[in-house]
Scaffold this motif. Structure first.
Motif, PDB file in Angstrom:
ATOM      1  N   ARG A 124     -13.445 -15.991   5.165  1.00 44.49           N
ATOM      2  CA  ARG A 124     -13.130 -14.771   4.422  1.00 44.49           C
ATOM      3  C   ARG A 124     -12.880 -15.220   2.990  1.00 44.49           C
ATOM      4  NH1 ARG A 124      -9.790 -14.475   9.051  1.00 44.49           N
ATOM      5  NH2 ARG A 124     -10.367 -12.822  10.503  1.00 44.49           N
ATOM      6  N   SER A 160     -15.351 -16.575  22.721  1.00 41.55           N
ATOM      7  CA  SER A 160     -13.941 -16.331  22.383  1.00 41.55           C
ATOM      8  C   SER A 160     -13.564 -17.096  21.111  1.00 41.55           C
ATOM      9  CB  SER A 160     -13.007 -16.663  23.553  1.00 41.55           C
ATOM     10  OG  SER A 160     -13.166 -17.996  23.950  1.00 41.55           O
ATOM     11  N   ALA A 161     -14.203 -18.264  20.885  1.00 43.35           N
ATOM     12  CA  ALA A 161     -13.955 -18.997  19.634  1.00 43.35           C
ATOM     13  C   ALA A 161     -14.425 -18.163  18.443  1.00 43.35           C
ATOM     14  CB  ALA A 161     -14.668 -20.341  19.656  1.00 43.35           C
ATOM     15  N   ALA A 162     -15.581 -17.526  18.589  1.00 43.33           N
ATOM     16  CA  ALA A 162     -16.108 -16.686  17.505  1.00 43.33           C
ATOM     17  C   ALA A 162     -15.172 -15.500  17.244  1.00 43.33           C
ATOM     18  CB  ALA A 162     -17.507 -16.196  17.854  1.00 43.33           C
ATOM     19  N   ALA A 163     -14.590 -14.956  18.316  1.00 45.87           N
ATOM     20  CA  ALA A 163     -13.658 -13.831  18.153  1.00 45.87           C
ATOM     21  C   ALA A 163     -12.427 -14.261  17.365  1.00 45.87           C
ATOM     22  CB  ALA A 163     -13.249 -13.280  19.520  1.00 45.87           C
ATOM     23  N   THR A 164     -11.935 -15.481  17.614  1.00 41.84           N
ATOM     24  CA  THR A 164     -10.758 -15.932  16.854  1.00 41.84           C
ATOM     25  C   THR A 164     -11.099 -16.121  15.372  1.00 41.84           C
ATOM     26  OG1 THR A 164     -11.147 -18.323  17.147  1.00 41.84           O
ATOM     27  CG2 THR A 164      -9.858 -17.216  18.853  1.00 41.84           C
ATOM     28  N   LEU A 165     -12.393 -16.260  15.070  1.00 43.44           N
ATOM     29  CA  LEU A 165     -12.803 -16.410  13.668  1.00 43.44           C
ATOM     30  C   LEU A 165     -13.099 -15.050  13.028  1.00 43.44           C
ATOM     31  CD1 LEU A 165     -15.020 -19.543  14.247  1.00 43.44           C
ATOM     32  CD2 LEU A 165     -12.918 -19.481  12.912  1.00 43.44           C
ATOM     33  N   GLY A 166     -12.716 -13.983  13.718  1.00 43.72           N
ATOM     34  CA  GLY A 166     -12.808 -12.641  13.135  1.00 43.72           C
ATOM     35  C   GLY A 166     -14.114 -11.928  13.407  1.00 43.72           C
ATOM     36  N   ALA A 167     -14.987 -12.493  14.258  1.00 40.00           N
ATOM     37  CA  ALA A 167     -16.293 -11.865  14.492  1.00 40.00           C
ATOM     38  C   ALA A 167     -16.161 -10.652  15.418  1.00 40.00           C
ATOM     39  CB  ALA A 167     -17.255 -12.878  15.105  1.00 40.00           C
ATOM     40  N   SER A 168     -16.893  -9.580  15.076  1.00 37.35           N
ATOM     41  CA  SER A 168     -16.930  -8.394  15.932  1.00 37.35           C
ATOM     42  C   SER A 168     -17.797  -8.695  17.151  1.00 37.35           C
ATOM     43  CB  SER A 168     -17.542  -7.223  15.165  1.00 37.35           C
ATOM     44  OG  SER A 168     -18.888  -7.528  14.844  1.00 37.35           O
ATOM     45  N   ILE A 211     -20.809 -11.372  17.391  1.00 40.36           N
ATOM     46  CA  ILE A 211     -20.797 -12.442  18.396  1.00 40.36           C
ATOM     47  C   ILE A 211     -22.108 -12.419  19.189  1.00 40.36           C
ATOM     48  CG2 ILE A 211     -19.708 -13.257  20.529  1.00 40.36           C
ATOM     49  CD1 ILE A 211     -17.040 -12.203  19.371  1.00 40.36           C
ATOM     50  N   HIS A 247     -25.501 -24.502  18.201  1.00 34.81           N
ATOM     51  CA  HIS A 247     -26.786 -24.151  17.578  1.00 34.81           C
ATOM     52  C   HIS A 247     -26.668 -24.015  16.063  1.00 34.81           C
ATOM     53  CE1 HIS A 247     -24.510 -20.550  18.221  1.00 34.81           C
ATOM     54  NE2 HIS A 247     -25.337 -19.829  17.508  1.00 34.81           N
ATOM     55  N   ARG A 255     -14.935 -26.411  20.593  1.00 35.04           N
ATOM     56  CA  ARG A 255     -15.811 -25.243  20.638  1.00 35.04           C
ATOM     57  C   ARG A 255     -16.601 -25.032  19.348  1.00 35.04           C
ATOM     58  NH1 ARG A 255     -12.240 -20.901  24.162  1.00 35.04           N
ATOM     59  NH2 ARG A 255     -11.236 -22.478  25.429  1.00 35.04           N
ATOM     60  N   ARG A 287     -16.650 -19.591  26.351  1.00 30.42           N
ATOM     61  CA  ARG A 287     -15.584 -20.070  25.461  1.00 30.42           C
ATOM     62  C   ARG A 287     -16.033 -20.039  24.010  1.00 30.42           C
ATOM     63  NH1 ARG A 287     -14.606 -25.827  27.559  1.00 30.42           N
ATOM     64  NH2 ARG A 287     -16.859 -25.708  27.407  1.00 30.42           N
ATOM     65  N   LEU A 288     -17.355 -20.184  23.782  1.00 28.87           N
ATOM     66  CA  LEU A 288     -17.867 -20.124  22.409  1.00 28.87           C
ATOM     67  C   LEU A 288     -17.725 -18.714  21.855  1.00 28.87           C
ATOM     68  CD1 LEU A 288     -21.091 -22.279  22.808  1.00 28.87           C
ATOM     69  CD2 LEU A 288     -18.958 -22.940  21.703  1.00 28.87           C
ATOM     70  N   THR A 316      -8.460  -9.831  19.356  1.00 28.07           N
ATOM     71  CA  THR A 316      -8.494 -11.207  18.834  1.00 28.07           C
ATOM     72  C   THR A 316      -9.035 -11.246  17.398  1.00 28.07           C
ATOM     73  OG1 THR A 316      -8.883 -12.027  21.047  1.00 28.07           O
ATOM     74  CG2 THR A 316      -9.394 -13.525  19.260  1.00 28.07           C
ATOM     75  N   ALA A 317     -10.139 -10.542  17.180  1.00 27.80           N
ATOM     76  CA  ALA A 317     -10.801 -10.598  15.868  1.00 27.80           C
ATOM     77  C   ALA A 317      -9.922 -10.067  14.748  1.00 27.80           C
ATOM     78  CB  ALA A 317     -12.113  -9.825  15.925  1.00 27.80           C
ATOM     79  N   TYR A 352     -18.578 -19.894   9.343  1.00 28.69           N
ATOM     80  CA  TYR A 352     -18.698 -18.774  10.286  1.00 28.69           C
ATOM     81  C   TYR A 352     -17.605 -17.707  10.099  1.00 28.69           C
ATOM     82  CZ  TYR A 352     -19.757 -16.132  14.451  1.00 28.69           C
ATOM     83  OH  TYR A 352     -20.107 -15.115  15.296  1.00 28.69           O
ATOM     84  N   GLY A 353     -16.375 -18.141   9.982  1.00 23.45           N
ATOM     85  CA  GLY A 353     -15.289 -17.158   9.910  1.00 23.45           C
ATOM     86  C   GLY A 353     -14.733 -16.995   8.519  1.00 23.45           C
ATOM     87  N   VAL A 358      -6.257 -15.289  13.339  1.00 19.44           N
ATOM     88  CA  VAL A 358      -5.706 -16.523  13.877  1.00 19.44           C
ATOM     89  C   VAL A 358      -6.655 -17.679  13.555  1.00 19.44           C
ATOM     90  CG1 VAL A 358      -6.766 -15.889  16.100  1.00 19.44           C
ATOM     91  CG2 VAL A 358      -5.089 -17.723  16.035  1.00 19.44           C
ATOM     92  N   PHE A 396      -9.221 -25.333  19.196  1.00 20.48           N
ATOM     93  CA  PHE A 396      -9.196 -25.498  20.649  1.00 20.48           C
ATOM     94  C   PHE A 396      -9.186 -26.976  21.028  1.00 20.48           C
ATOM     95  CE2 PHE A 396     -11.198 -21.467  19.708  1.00 20.48           C
ATOM     96  CZ  PHE A 396     -10.614 -20.592  20.599  1.00 20.48           C
ATOM     97  N   THR A 419     -25.017 -13.565  16.727  1.00 18.23           N
ATOM     98  CA  THR A 419     -24.983 -14.918  16.151  1.00 18.23           C
ATOM     99  C   THR A 419     -24.666 -16.014  17.171  1.00 18.23           C
ATOM    100  OG1 THR A 419     -22.651 -14.688  15.563  1.00 18.23           O
ATOM    101  CG2 THR A 419     -24.271 -14.078  13.873  1.00 18.23           C
ATOM    102  N   ILE A 420     -24.098 -15.651  18.301  1.00 14.20           N
ATOM    103  CA  ILE A 420     -23.748 -16.670  19.305  1.00 14.20           C
ATOM    104  C   ILE A 420     -24.558 -16.444  20.600  1.00 14.20           C
ATOM    105  CG2 ILE A 420     -21.885 -17.750  20.630  1.00 14.20           C
ATOM    106  CD1 ILE A 420     -21.529 -18.105  17.625  1.00 14.20           C
ATOM    107  N   VAL A 452     -21.669 -28.453  23.927  1.00 13.58           N
ATOM    108  CA  VAL A 452     -20.456 -27.947  23.299  1.00 13.58           C
ATOM    109  C   VAL A 452     -19.615 -29.132  22.864  1.00 13.58           C
ATOM    110  CG1 VAL A 452     -18.401 -26.575  23.623  1.00 13.58           C
ATOM    111  CG2 VAL A 452     -20.500 -25.944  24.777  1.00 13.58           C
ATOM    112  N   PHE A 509     -19.959 -24.427  17.434  1.00 10.23           N
ATOM    113  CA  PHE A 509     -21.156 -23.731  17.902  1.00 10.23           C
ATOM    114  C   PHE A 509     -22.338 -24.714  17.893  1.00 10.23           C
ATOM    115  CE2 PHE A 509     -18.694 -20.295  15.654  1.00 10.23           C
ATOM    116  CZ  PHE A 509     -18.068 -19.857  16.818  1.00 10.23           C
TER     117      PHE A 509
END
Lengths: 206, 233
Positions: A102, B126-134, B138, A90, A86, B123-124, A73-74, A99-100, A78, A82, B141-142, B232, A88
Motif C-alpha cells: 500500500r 490465506s497469505a494473500a488475504a493477510t496482504l489485503g487482497a480481495s 486472490i 509463481h 508462504r 495456505r497461499l 482478514t483483508a 503483492y500487498g 495485518v 508465517f 492472481t493466486i 511453496v 507465492f
C-alpha cells in the motif's frame, strides 16, 4: 493498549484460550509445540474465528463475539509472517514483495530491501532461495503491506544458527523503526528474552 | 491446399478444427466453474452433479447423441425454444457438431481442471488475504495462475477429444459434407467407399499428427509455466 486479547476456541475437542492485555509493543507467546500458539495468530489475523471473546489490537476491535464484529482478514491490515513463509511460488521475489504494498502507508521499499539485505534477490524465484533468504523476503513482504501490527510465527525455525542472529537483528530494527505492535510466537524463551519481549506462556488446557 | 489435400479434404480439416476450437472455447469457462464448484463447495447433491458431469464418459456415445436429439432436435425442449426465440437450429449444422463435441469433452476437461484446483495450496490464498487482497484478486492472481497447468491440460485433452468425436456427432447431426463431416466421420464415410483406402490413410495420418501436435504444445506450455517454480517456500 497494544493487545487486548481474550479468546477461546475449541479445535478437534481441544480448547485453546488466551488472555492478554498489555501496552507492551512486543509480546512473545511461548509454550510447547501443539499448545495452540499458531491458532492464536490465525485468530488475530482473521483466518479462523474464536468461538467467543474479543481481539483488540492498537485500539481497533478486530473481533468481538458480543457485538458480532468480525473484520475480514483483508481489512485487518495485518503483517503476518508465517512459519512456512508462504511465498507465492509463481511470482518472483519482486512481485512477492509488491503483492500487498500500500504505497501511501508502506515503509520505503529501498529502506526495507537495505535493512533486510534482500535487494539482490529481487529477480529470483522463491524456490531458489535459502531458508534464511526466504524468511527475510517473507518479513519484507509483510512490512511493505503497510500493516497496523505484525504477527511473527516462529520466524527462526528451520534457519541455521548463523542466520538466526541476522533475522533477530532485523526484528530489532523493525521495532526501532516502526511503532506497530508485534505478536511473536516461539517455543524458545531465550529468543523472546533476547528481544526484550513481554513473555506470555501458554499451557495445555484440560 | 496443403500437403496434397484435395479441396474436399481441406474442408474436412478446417471444419474439424473449427468444431473443436469452438467446442473447447465455449465449454472451457463452464468446465472451470463446474470444476471449481466440485473442488471447493460442499452442497447437497454434489455426488449427483459429479456423476452427471462424468456421464458422457461412460455412456455409449450414441446414447449421448440420442439425448442431444431429444433435447436440441426440432421438437426438443431446448431445440424448439432456440428456434422460436433466436431462429437458431443445431440439427445438421456444424454448431450442433460443436455442441456434441463439447458435451463429450466436458468430463475430461472438468476432471483435469478439478485436480489442478484441488492441488492449489489454500495456505497461499490465506497469505494473500493477510496482504489485503480481495477474494477476486486472490482468485485472479493466486488461484487461477496456480491452476493454469491443469487448465491447459484440459484445453488440450478437450481439443483432442473433440477432434476424435464420432458417435454422438453422427447420431445428433448426421453426416452432411461441408457442414458436419468432421475428420472421424470423413474417415468412416471413406471406409464405406470401395476405393476409399488412400483417403482413409491420409485422414488417419492427419488425425495422428494433429493429436500429437496438440499434446506436444501442451507439454511445452506446462513446462514453461512450471519453470517459474511450484514449490511453496
Amino acid at each position: 493498549m497494544s493487545f487486548d486479547i481474550d479468546v477461546k476456541q475449541t479445535r478437534s475437542g481441544r480448547p485453546i484460550t488466551l488472555f492478554c492485555r498489555t501496552d507492551s509493543p512486543l509480546v512473545a507467546l511461548v509454550g510447547p509445540s501443539g499448545v495452540g500458539k499458531t491458532s492464536i495468530l490465525n485468530m488475530v489475523a482473521g483466518i479462523t474465528s474464536p468461538d467467543q471473546g474479543h481481539i483488540i489490537v492498537a485500539g481497533q476491535t478486530l473481533f468481538d463475539s458480543d457485538t458480532g464484529i468480525d473484520l475480514k482478514t483483508a481489512r485487518r491490515q495485518v503483517g503476518y509472517v508465517f512459519q512456512d513463509r508462504r511465498l507465492f511460488p509463481h511470482l518472483r521475489v519482486r512481485a512477492n514483495l509488491a503483492y500487498g504494498r500500500r504505497a501511501a502507508m508502506s515503509m520505503d521499499m529501498d529502506d526495507v530491501l537495505a535493512f533486510l539485505g534482500i535487494g539482490h534477490l529481487l529477480d529470483r524465484w522463491p524456490h531458489s532461495l535459502s531458508g534464511g533468504e526466504a524468511q527475510r523476503v517473507a518479513i519484507g513482504r509483510a512490512l511493505l503491506s503497510g500493516p497496523r501490527f505484525l504477527l511473527l510465527d516462529e520466524p527462526l525455525s528451520s534457519i541455521d544458527r548463523d542466520r538466526k542472529a541476522g533475522i533477530l537483528d532485523a526484528i530489532d530494527q523493525i521495532r526501532r523503526r516502526s511503532p506497530i505492535p508485534i505478536l511473536y510466537v516461539t517455543h524458545d524463551v531465550a529468543e523472546a528474552e533476547r528481544l526484550s519481549a513481554l513473555i506470555v506462556t501458554m499451557h495445555e488446557e484440560d | 491446399m496443403i500437403a496434397g489435400l484435395s479441396p474436399e479434404e481441406w474442408i474436412v480439416l478446417t471444419l474439424s478444427l473449427k468444431v473443436s476450437l469452438v467446442a473447447v472455447t465455449v465449454s472451457l469457462p463452464i468446465c472451470f466453474c463446474i470444476a471449481w464448484m466440485l473442488a471447493r463447495w460442499h452442497f447437497p447433491g454434489k455426488l449427483l452433479v459429479d456423476a452427471l458431469v462424468h456421464l458422457p464418459l461412460v455412456l455409449p456415445p450414441v446414447v449421448t447423441g440420442w439425448l442431444l436429439l431429444l433435447l436440441f432436435g426440432m421438437n426438443g425442449l431446448i431445440g424448439r425454444w432456440l428456434s422460436d426465440v433466436f431462429g437458431v437450429t443445431l440439427l445438421f449444422r456444424w454448431t450442433g457438431a460443436a455442441l456434441a463435441a463439447a458435451i463429450m469433452a466436458v468430463p475430461l476437461m472438468v476432471r483435469a481442471i478439478r485436480l489442478s484446483i484441488e492441488a492449489i495450496d489454500r495456505r497461499l490464498e490465506s497469505a494473500a488475504a493477510t496482504l489485503g487482497a480481495s477474494r477476486l484478486r486472490i482468485f485472479l492472481t493466486i488461484s487461477l495462475p496456480l491452476a493454469l497447468p491443469g487448465v491447459l491440460a484440459a484445453v488440450v485433452l478437450g481439443f483432442a477429444r473433440s477432434l476424435g468425436e464420432f458417435g454422438a456427432t453422427i447420431t445428433f447431426v448426421s453426416d452432411v459434407p461441408g457442414e458436419t463431416r468432421t475428420l472421424p466421420i470423413a474417415i468412416y464415410a471413406a471406409m464405406q467407399m470401395p476405393d476409399g483406402e488412400p483417403i482413409v490413410t491420409r485422414f488417419a495420418i492427419l488425425s495422428i499428427l494433429l493429436s500429437l501436435g496438440a499434446l506436444i504444445v501442451s507439454e511445452i506450455l506446462v513446462r514453461r509455466i512450471a519453470r517459474g517454480g511450484r514449490h511453496v517456500i
